[in-house]
Write a protein that holds these residues in place. Structure first.
Motif, PDB file in Angstrom:
ATOM      1  N   TYR A 144      45.878  40.248  43.174  1.00 22.12           N
ATOM      2  CA  TYR A 144      44.627  40.767  43.726  1.00 22.12           C
ATOM      3  C   TYR A 144      44.650  42.290  43.664  1.00 22.12           C
ATOM      4  O   TYR A 144      45.715  42.911  43.773  1.00 22.12           O
ATOM      5  CB  TYR A 144      44.428  40.314  45.176  1.00 22.12           C
ATOM      6  CG  TYR A 144      43.888  38.913  45.301  1.00 22.12           C
ATOM      7  CD1 TYR A 144      42.594  38.621  44.893  1.00 22.12           C
ATOM      8  CD2 TYR A 144      44.671  37.894  45.848  1.00 22.12           C
ATOM      9  CE1 TYR A 144      42.085  37.331  45.007  1.00 22.12           C
ATOM     10  CE2 TYR A 144      44.174  36.609  45.968  1.00 22.12           C
ATOM     11  CZ  TYR A 144      42.876  36.330  45.547  1.00 22.12           C
ATOM     12  OH  TYR A 144      42.378  35.065  45.656  1.00 22.12           O
ATOM     13  N   SER A 187      44.427  27.919  47.026  1.00 19.78           N
ATOM     14  CA  SER A 187      43.032  28.061  46.594  1.00 19.78           C
ATOM     15  C   SER A 187      42.922  29.006  45.401  1.00 19.78           C
ATOM     16  O   SER A 187      42.122  28.768  44.481  1.00 19.78           O
ATOM     17  CB  SER A 187      42.166  28.574  47.752  1.00 19.78           C
ATOM     18  OG  SER A 187      42.185  27.668  48.842  1.00 19.78           O
ATOM     19  N   THR A 188      43.711  30.057  45.407  1.00 19.13           N
ATOM     20  CA  THR A 188      43.692  31.000  44.283  1.00 19.13           C
ATOM     21  C   THR A 188      44.160  30.319  43.007  1.00 19.13           C
ATOM     22  O   THR A 188      43.555  30.491  41.939  1.00 19.13           O
ATOM     23  CB  THR A 188      44.576  32.212  44.593  1.00 19.13           C
ATOM     24  OG1 THR A 188      44.118  32.842  45.808  1.00 19.13           O
ATOM     25  CG2 THR A 188      44.526  33.222  43.472  1.00 19.13           C
ATOM     26  N   GLY A 215      41.559  28.113  41.715  1.00 12.67           N
ATOM     27  CA  GLY A 215      40.436  28.878  41.185  1.00 12.67           C
ATOM     28  C   GLY A 215      40.605  29.321  39.748  1.00 12.67           C
ATOM     29  O   GLY A 215      39.620  29.670  39.076  1.00 12.67           O
ATOM     30  N   LEU A 227      36.968  31.021  37.935  1.00 14.33           N
ATOM     31  CA  LEU A 227      36.500  31.796  39.086  1.00 14.33           C
ATOM     32  C   LEU A 227      37.510  32.873  39.449  1.00 14.33           C
ATOM     33  O   LEU A 227      37.156  33.949  39.926  1.00 14.33           O
ATOM     34  CB  LEU A 227      36.239  30.872  40.277  1.00 14.33           C
ATOM     35  CG  LEU A 227      35.004  29.979  40.181  1.00 14.33           C
ATOM     36  CD1 LEU A 227      34.901  29.072  41.392  1.00 14.33           C
ATOM     37  CD2 LEU A 227      33.736  30.817  40.038  1.00 14.33           C
ATOM     38  N   VAL A 228      38.770  32.576  39.229  1.00 17.96           N
ATOM     39  CA  VAL A 228      39.838  33.570  39.320  1.00 17.96           C
ATOM     40  C   VAL A 228      40.257  33.889  37.881  1.00 17.96           C
ATOM     41  O   VAL A 228      40.719  33.023  37.147  1.00 17.96           O
ATOM     42  CB  VAL A 228      41.048  33.014  40.105  1.00 17.96           C
ATOM     43  CG1 VAL A 228      42.205  34.011  40.087  1.00 17.96           C
ATOM     44  CG2 VAL A 228      40.659  32.677  41.540  1.00 17.96           C
ATOM     45  N   PRO A 229      40.040  35.111  37.394  1.00 15.81           N
ATOM     46  CA  PRO A 229      39.627  36.308  38.122  1.00 15.81           C
ATOM     47  C   PRO A 229      38.163  36.715  37.918  1.00 15.81           C
ATOM     48  O   PRO A 229      37.763  37.771  38.411  1.00 15.81           O
ATOM     49  CB  PRO A 229      40.526  37.370  37.493  1.00 15.81           C
ATOM     50  CG  PRO A 229      40.575  36.971  36.046  1.00 15.81           C
ATOM     51  CD  PRO A 229      40.537  35.453  36.027  1.00 15.81           C
ATOM     52  N   THR A 275      36.551  36.560  41.546  1.00 25.38           N
ATOM     53  CA  THR A 275      37.320  37.167  42.629  1.00 25.38           C
ATOM     54  C   THR A 275      37.785  38.580  42.312  1.00 25.38           C
ATOM     55  O   THR A 275      38.128  39.333  43.225  1.00 25.38           O
ATOM     56  CB  THR A 275      38.564  36.321  42.937  1.00 25.38           C
ATOM     57  OG1 THR A 275      39.409  36.284  41.767  1.00 25.38           O
ATOM     58  CG2 THR A 275      38.182  34.903  43.318  1.00 25.38           C
ATOM     59  N   ASP A 289      38.720  38.474  53.023  1.00 24.58           N
ATOM     60  CA  ASP A 289      39.689  38.256  51.961  1.00 24.58           C
ATOM     61  C   ASP A 289      40.783  37.266  52.371  1.00 24.58           C
ATOM     62  O   ASP A 289      41.675  36.963  51.576  1.00 24.58           O
ATOM     63  CB  ASP A 289      40.348  39.576  51.551  1.00 24.58           C
ATOM     64  CG  ASP A 289      39.374  40.504  50.845  1.00 24.58           C
ATOM     65  OD1 ASP A 289      38.413  39.986  50.245  1.00 24.58           O
ATOM     66  OD2 ASP A 289      39.571  41.734  50.892  1.00 24.58           O
ATOM     67  N   SER A 302      42.331  33.532  53.561  1.00 26.31           N
ATOM     68  CA  SER A 302      42.045  32.130  53.280  1.00 26.31           C
ATOM     69  C   SER A 302      41.265  31.540  54.451  1.00 26.31           C
ATOM     70  O   SER A 302      41.199  32.121  55.540  1.00 26.31           O
ATOM     71  CB  SER A 302      43.343  31.350  53.078  1.00 26.31           C
ATOM     72  OG  SER A 302      44.013  31.171  54.322  1.00 26.31           O
TER      73      SER A 302
END
Length: 536
Positions: free
Chosen positions: A11, A43-44, A47, A52-54, A57, A412, A414
Motif C-alpha cells: 500500500y 481481503s487484499t 482483491g 481491484l488491487v491495485p 485501491t 483504510d 479492514s
C-alpha cells in the motif's frame, strides 16, 4: 483457472508489503478458504483476483495474476466482470439499485443478457437463497443478513466462472448460512464454479472446502489440505480445538466425523459446574415495545428485563426484529408505542450526550460512527467525550485488535479492524447498558475471545450488556442468558446454556458433538483437567 505467480503488494506509504512473493494455483471447481487474523491481508489478496488491487485501491503490485488466461495487469477490472463475481464485506456499499429484484437483474443488464434469460435466473436465485418474499422490498429496509443474501444473489445471477466472497456468512443466521454454503457447494460440484472465500466463522465453512490458504500476516501464505493447515494455525474452529484436546488424528472437520470419535471422551467427562443466576438489580425494563415501518410490524409488544452484571444474547433468524428492538431501546430508533426505562429514565427523552452515558449502541454498520482522520484522533476524542483517562480507548483497541497504527485512516482499516475501533470507542464510555448489534463480524477467534473478556469485565463491574448476534460460539463463551426472536416476538428466554443446548439451529459445535450440557471447548478442557487431578 487462477494463477498467482510471485505476487507482492505494498500500500502507498507503507514500507512493508502486505504479502510478498506469493504463488498460488487454483483449479476449476475448487472451493478455497482464505483464513487468518483480522487485518492480516486476506481481503487484499482476494482483491488481486479481478484487478481491484491495485487498480482501485492504489499501491504497488509486482508479479502476475491471471484468471482463465487473462492477466489483471493487462486489462481493467470491468473486463473481468463476466469471469469474476465479487461480494464484499459491506453489502449495502455495493448496491446500485433500489429493490431486491432490480439488484439481482442489474449485473445481467450490464452483460447484455436476453430478458427471458434474466427473468429465469432471477427466479432461480430468489428460490436458491430463500428470498422470494423480499423481491419487491427496498434494499435499505432489509436486515443486514437479508442484504448479504441479496448481495450474493446479485453475483450468482451472472453465472461467473469465479466467485470471490469476503465474509459471506458473517451476518447470516445459522440456518441461512448453511443454505448459502450448500448453494455454493452445489455451484462448485454441478457447474465447476471456482469459489474463493475469506471467512472468520470457520466452523461453518470448513466442512465444505477443498483447500485452506492461511494468511498469517507476515507476507507469506500457507496452502494445503484443510486438516493439515488447521492443525498448525494459531486460530482454529472449535471442532479443531476439541480434536487437539482429545488427541484425535486425523483431525475431524465435520460434526459427523467428530461424533464417531467422541464416545470415549463423552463417557469420561464429569458434569460441568452450573453457572450462578444473576441477582443484580434491574437496570433496564421495556414493556409493550412496538416498532413499525409503514405497514410492516418489526417488533410486536415485546417486554424485556435486564439486570446489572448480566450479558444477554439476542438471537433469531434474519429479519426477526433484533436490530429494531435494540434501536428502540436505545432511543434513536422508531418506537410506535411501549415504555423503556434505563436507570429510571427513558433514553429517548435525554440529550444525546446524556443518553450515551446511560445506553451505548454499536450498530451493524459500525463504520458510520467514525469521522476523524486517524485512529489516534478517534481514540483521543472518545477519551475526551467520555471523560475517561487518556489512553483508555487505545488500551481497549489493543486488547481486541492489537497492532493498528495510530496514524492510519479508519477507512483504510479492514472491516474487522474498523469494528474493533468502534467497539473500543463505545466501550470507553462504559454506559450502564451496552447494546451491540452483530459485534463479531470480521473478528477472528482471538479478537472475539478478547471482546468476550472485555464484556465479562464490564459485567463484573455492574454493567448490563445486550448482544444481538448469529454467532452461537460467541454466545456460548460470553452470555449468561439468551432470548430467541421470531416475527418480532420473543419466543424463548432462558439461560444461554439451555437455549443453545436445546436447539439444533443454535447449538455450538461442541454441543453437537458431545451433547448437553457441553457448549464450549473451555468447559471440556476444565473438566479434563479436573479429572486428571482426581486421578493423580
Amino acid at each position: 483457472m487462477i494463477e498467482l505467480d510471485g505476487v507482492s503488494f505494498w500500500y502507498r506509504g507503507r514500507p512493508d508489503p502486505v504479502f510478498a512473493d506469493v504463488s498460488l494455483s487454483i483449479g476449476e471447481g475448487e472451493l478455497v478458504l482464505f483464513a487468518g487474523r483480522t487485518g492480516a491481508g486476506k481481503s487484499t489478496l482476494l482483491g488481486t483476483v479481478n484487478g481491484l488491487v491495485p487498480h482501485f485501491t492504489g499501491g504497488h503490485l509486482e508479479g502476475a495474476v491471471s484468471v482463465a488466461g487473462q492477466r489483471t495487469d493487462e486489462h481493467p477490472p470491468r473486463e473481468f466482470a463476466h469471469l469474476v463475481g465479487v461480494v464484499g464485506q459491506d453489502p449495502l456499499a455495493g448496491f446500485v439499485t433500489d429493490t431486491v429484484e432490480e439488484e439481482l437483474a442489474y449485473g445481467m443488464e450490464q452483460l447484455g443478457l436476453a430478458p427471458q434469460v434474466m427473468r429465469r435466473r432471477v427466479e432461480e436465485t430468489l428460490d436458491l437463497l430463500g428470498i422470494a418474499e423480499l423481491r419487491r422490498r427496498p434494499l435499505r429496509t432489509l436486515s443486514g443478513g437479508q442484504q448479504q443474501r441479496v448481495a450474493i444473489g446479485s453475483v450468482l445471477t451472472t453465472h461467473p466462472k469465479v466467485l470471490v466472497l469476503d465474509e459471506p456468512t458473517s451476518a447470516l443466521d445459522p440456518t441461512a448460512a448453511e443454505d448459502v454454503l450448500a448453494t455454493l457447494a452445489r455451484l462448485v460440484h454441478d457447474l465447476g464454479t471456482t469459489v474463493l472465500m475469506a471467512e472468520h466463522r470457520m466452523e461453518r465453512v470448513v466442512p465444505f472446502v477443498d483447500r485452506v490458504v492461511h494468511v498469517p500476516g507476515d507476507g507469506g501464505v500457507v496452502d494445503g489440505a484443510p486438516a493439515a493447515v488447521l492443525r498448525t494455525m494459531p486460530i482454529a474452529p472449535p471442532i479443531v480445538q476439541l480434536g487437539k484436546l482429545a488427541g484425535w488424528d486425523p483431525l475431524p472437520l465435520s460434526v459427523r466425523d467428530a461424533r464417531r470419535l467422541a464416545g470415549p471422551l463423552r463417557a469420561d467427562l464429569p458434569a460441568p459446574a452450573q453457572p450462578e443466576a444473576h441477582a443484580g438489580a434491574e437496570v433496564l425494563t421495556a414493556s409493550g415495545v412496538v416498532v413499525t415501518y409503514g405497514q410492516t410490524v418489526a417488533v410486536r409488544a415485546v417486554d424485556l428485563r435486564l439486570r446489572a452484571g448480566e450479558v444477554l444474547a439476542m438471537m433469531g433468524r434474519n429479519g426477526s426484529g433484533k436490530s429494531s428492538l435494540l434501536w428502540a431501546v436505545q432511543g434513536s430508533g422508531p418506537r410506535r408505542s411501549g415504555r423503556v426505562r434505563v436507570a429510571g429514565v427513558d433514553p429517548k427523552e435525554l440529550p444525546a450526550a446524556e443518553a450515551r452515558a446511560v445506553v451505548g449502541l454499536v450498530p451493524q454498520t459500525a463504520s458510520d460512527l467514525l469521522y476523524l482522520e486517524t485512529v489516534g484522533a478517534e481514540c483521543a476524542a472518545a477519551d475526551a467525550e467520555s471523560a475517561a483517562d487518556p489512553g483508555r480507548c487505545r488500551a481497549l483497541l489493543d486488547r481486541i485488535a492489537p497492532g493498528i497504527a495510530a496514524g492510519k485512516h479508519p477507512r483504510d482499516l479492514s472491516e474487522g479492524q474498523r469494528l474493533a475501533l468502534v467497539l473500543a470507542i463505545q466501550l470507553t464510555a462504559a454506559p450502564r447498558v451496552m447494546l451491540l448489534d452483530e459485534p463479531t463480524r470480521g473478528l477472528d477467534y482471538t479478537a472475539k475471545a478478547a471482546l468476550s473478556g472485555v464484556l465479562r469485565d464490564l459485567a463484573r463491574d455492574g454493567h448490563a450488556i445486550v448482544v444481538a448476534t448469529h454467532d452461537v460460539e460467541f454466545v456460548a463463551t460470553t452470555a449468561d442468558r439468551a432470548i430467541v426472536m421470531a416475527e418480532g416476538e420473543i419466543v424463548t428466554d432462558g439461560p444461554a446454556r439451555e437455549v443453545l443446548g436445546s436447539s439444533p439451529a443454535f447449538a455450538t459445535q461442541v454441543a453437537k458433538i458431545l451433547g448437553e450440557p457441553w457448549t464450549t471447548v473451555a468447559e471440556v478442557a476444565a473438566a479434563v483437567d479436573a479429572s486428571a487431578g482426581r486421578v493423580r
